[in-house]
Design an enzyme around this catalytic site. Structure first.
Site, mmCIF file in Angstrom:
data_model
loop_
_atom_site.group_PDB
_atom_site.id
_atom_site.type_symbol
_atom_site.label_atom_id
_atom_site.label_comp_id
_atom_site.label_asym_id
_atom_site.label_seq_id
_atom_site.Cartn_x
_atom_site.Cartn_y
_atom_site.Cartn_z
ATOM 1 N N GLU A 75 4.538 0.557 -11.280
ATOM 2 C CA GLU A 75 3.691 -0.645 -11.213
ATOM 3 C C GLU A 75 3.878 -1.518 -12.455
ATOM 4 O O GLU A 75 4.518 -1.128 -13.418
ATOM 5 C CB GLU A 75 2.207 -0.244 -11.116
ATOM 6 N N ASP B 219 -0.196 -6.859 -2.625
ATOM 7 C CA ASP B 219 -0.237 -6.021 -3.828
ATOM 8 C C ASP B 219 -0.053 -6.911 -5.046
ATOM 9 O O ASP B 219 -0.642 -7.978 -5.125
ATOM 10 C CB ASP B 219 0.823 -4.921 -3.718
#
Length: 288
Positions: free
Chosen positions: A16, A197
């Protein structure tokens, strides 16, 4: 079709928060569940890793050096010289199932990060603004998975999403005060096209968002229209960030968990790069 290359085949559960450092010509990102922050020197190819004490969802650079991080425990700093992690503030000590997820800095040097319910069952998450003086302000509540933070080039619009609600919102943003208002729906992702996202904004003011479980990145015009879709070789891209010497490379992290067709995506959980024909914006740094 846009060429997408895997530059770090880590096969992680979830990578991430890619962040580009112009001064170092290096890409930083996190690994959430095998908690670590990684740095790729794009000139030498060397990867440096700092292990973290708990899951880390997001990072941003500090003006004084090192990183500010959003972790399970809360807002923390990472000294990249010594590897020391210091917890600055715990926004949700009463919510053991929550952790900080997506986050980044605005151009005034405030760090924003949102929390999520790890069970994906309740709207216990919130979006926080963490100022340079370490004052923490809850800005939005009632979220399941806070995500998608980005700002328009003129600093007048903040974008923010909830992955489980499949919705991206736009807010009026005041760069001087850090206040937001006039929330409106920017885009709702259709079922089967992935959940919104992590995101980034390009210099033309368009909003790029990774679609988790959707095999794609989507570029939105400032009015919310989908104007470009980039197919990805992995099911769940998690976030994108512009970088490279000309800031015209899009770096993308991904997830290797909960795959519907593992054989089709052997590099899931890795980090990818592609060129999309537009430049990004410099990444702001935390002022504290």
């Amino acid at each position: 079709m846009t060429d997408v290359a895997c530059i770090v085949d880590s096969k992680s559960r979830v990578t991430e928060s890619p962040v580009w450092n112009d001064d170092e010509q290096a890409l930083y990102w996190t690994e959430i569940y095998k908690p670590a922050v990684h740095r790729l020197d794009t000139r030498s190819g060397k990867i440096t890793t700092w292990k973290m004490p708990d899951p880390v969802g997001c990072i941003a650079f500090r003006r004084r050096g090192g990183l500010i991080c959003g972790t399970r425990a809360g807002f923390a700093t990472l000294d990249t010289t010594t590897g020391t992690v210091e917890l600055l503030y715990a926004p949700e000590p009463d919510k053991p199932n929550n952790r900080l997820n997506d986050g980044r800095c605005d151009r005034a040097g405030r760090f924003w990060a949102g929390s999520m319910d790890e069970s994906l069952a309740s709207r216990s998450g919130s979006l926080y603004r963490f100022d340079a003086n370490r004052k923490c302000t809850k800005m939005v509540e009632g979220l399941i998975v806070s995500n998608g933070l980005a700002w328009s080039p003129d600093n007048r619009t903040l974008y923010h999403s909830d992955s489980r609600q499949r919705t991206v919102w736009a807010w009026d943003f005041d760069i001087d005060s850090g206040d937001i208002g006039n929330q409106r729906v920017f885009h709702v992702a259709k079922v089967g096209e992935g959940r919104p996202d992590g995101a980034a904004v390009d210099e033309e003011g368009c909003y790029w968002i990774a679609r988790y479980a959707g095999w794609r990145l989507v570029r939105h015009a400032p009015d919310g229209r989908e104007i470009q879709i980039v197919k990805m070789p992995v099911e769940s891209p998690t976030m994108c960030a512009f970088g490279g010497p000309k800031r015209d490379i899009l770096y993308v992290t991904s997830a290797g968990q909960n795959l519907t067709d593992p054989a089709r995506q052997p590099q899931a959980g890795g980090v990818f790069m592609l060129t999309v024909g537009v430049r990004g914006l410099p990444e702001p740094r935390y002022a504290g």
